[in-house]
Design an enzyme around this catalytic site. Structure first.
Site, PDB file in Angstrom:
ATOM      1  N   ARG A  63      10.597  -0.574  11.301  1.00  0.00           N
ATOM      2  CA  ARG A  63       9.478  -0.353  12.214  1.00  0.00           C
ATOM      3  C   ARG A  63       9.500  -1.353  13.365  1.00  0.00           C
ATOM      4  NH1 ARG A  63       4.108   0.246   8.554  1.00  0.00           N
ATOM      5  NH2 ARG A  63       3.289  -0.957  10.318  1.00  0.00           N
TER       6      ARG A  63
ATOM      7  N   LYS B 136       0.834  -1.222   0.000  1.00  0.00           N
ATOM      8  CA  LYS B 136       0.000   0.000   0.000  1.00  0.00           C
ATOM      9  C   LYS B 136       0.866   1.269   0.000  1.00  0.00           C
ATOM     10  CE  LYS B 136      -2.115  -1.273   3.779  1.00  0.00           C
ATOM     11  NZ  LYS B 136      -1.442  -2.581   4.002  1.00  0.00           N
TER      12      LYS B 136
ATOM     13  N   ARG C  24     -10.554   0.124   8.568  1.00  0.00           N
ATOM     14  CA  ARG C  24      -9.931  -1.168   8.822  1.00  0.00           C
ATOM     15  C   ARG C  24     -10.861  -2.123   9.565  1.00  0.00           C
ATOM     16  NH1 ARG C  24      -4.043   0.036   8.768  1.00  0.00           N
ATOM     17  NH2 ARG C  24      -2.817  -1.671   9.577  1.00  0.00           N
TER      18      ARG C  24
ATOM     19  N   ARG D 103      -1.105  -9.020  13.304  1.00  0.00           N
ATOM     20  CA  ARG D 103      -1.659  -8.072  12.324  1.00  0.00           C
ATOM     21  C   ARG D 103      -2.464  -8.811  11.254  1.00  0.00           C
ATOM     22  NH1 ARG D 103       3.864  -5.329  11.034  1.00  0.00           N
ATOM     23  NH2 ARG D 103       2.822  -4.028   9.506  1.00  0.00           N
TER      24      ARG D 103
ATOM     25  N   ARG E 120      11.547  -4.696   5.234  1.00  0.00           N
ATOM     26  CA  ARG E 120      11.134  -3.308   4.961  1.00  0.00           C
ATOM     27  C   ARG E 120      12.002  -2.310   5.720  1.00  0.00           C
ATOM     28  NH1 ARG E 120       4.961  -1.707   5.347  1.00  0.00           N
ATOM     29  NH2 ARG E 120       5.077  -2.627   7.432  1.00  0.00           N
TER      30      ARG E 120
END
Ligand code: ADP
Ligand code: AMP
Length: 216
Positions: free
Chosen positions: A160, A13, A88, A171, A127
């Protein structure tokens, strides 16, 4: 253009949002970025959100909805916006639909980045994000030219706190239980454009722009 982008954590995203912003030059409203910004500034909201984020749980709706309402009602969203990471769950979707009815905000499409879950561990643990401009990198799939340094602004790259295998599990549980019903909800209303997000970043980008050109 008025868009929502949805997909599992790590679906792409943020990466696709960078491409969309280049083309449409609209505000990119990422609730995750907003919470992380609050946390970096050590606001009460940021410190409350931190525990939920670290565990991979959703931040309570009362806090999230307030944050989004304040942002979406600013004048820069009148001509276009890109909403990333919201709604969400069903309560947030209901709030959003009420807001559409009560204001002339408008919505053109919901871009659904559809990805196989087995792709996500590698994407999430590799990431890296720029502390300054929030550009997204991946140590293998989209590396910066110089390790640890952002190509766009020279900022420092970081990982993160919730980009761990452990938090990803939670998640994905939250995503399956709470967010997938929201995608179905928008599907029934005819907003959803499917994009196969298992492919290379270049191919996903190409397919995404093609899907937006189609007249649904
Ligand atoms: P999201 O915002 O949905 O959580 P990101 O855009 O941050 O996902 O992407 C997660 C990680 O995967 C990033 O490191 C990004 O560089 C990488 N990535 C994004 N899209 C792809 C893709 N199509 N193929 C491989 N890696 C990708
Ligand atoms: P993201 O950057 O979208 O991966 O979001 C990171 C974390 O922020 C999530 O795991 C949640 O804890 C929190 N978060 C972001 N958006 C929302 C939302 N719409 N509702 C509740 N929590 C959210």
């Amino acid at each position: 253009m008025k868009l929502i982008i949805v997909g599992a954590p790590g679906a792409g995203k943020g990466t696709m949002s960078e491409e969309l912003v280049k083309k449409y030059n609209f505000p990119h409203i990422s609730t995750g970025d907003m919470f992380r910004d609050h946390l970096a500034r050590k606001t009460e909201l940021g410190l409350t959100a931190k525990g939920y984020m670290d565990r991979g749980e959703l931040v309570p709706d009362s806090l999230t909805i307030q944050l989004v309402k304040e942002r979406l009602t600013r004048p820069d969203c009148k001509d276009g916006y890109l909403l990333d990471g919201f709604p969400r769950n069903e309560a947030q979707a209901e709030f959003f639909m009420n807001m559409l009815e009560e204001t002339n905000l408008g919505l053109d499409a919901v871009l659904y980045l559809d990805v196989d879950f087995d792709k996500l561990i590698k994407r999430i643990t590799g990431r890296r994000i720029c502390k300054e401009c929030k550009s997204v990198y991946h140590i293998e799939f989209s590396p910066s030219k110089e390790e640890g340094i952002c190509d766009n602004c020279g900022g420092e790259l970081y990982q993160r706190a919730d980009d761990t295998e452990e938090a990803l599990k939670q998640r994905l549980t939250a995503y399956s239980a709470e967010t997938m019903p929201v995608i179905n909800f928008f599907e029934k209303l005819g907003y959803v454009r499917h994009v196969n997000a298992n492919q290379s970043i270049e191919k996903v980008t190409e397919d995404m722009f093609k899907s937006l050109e189609e007249n649904n």
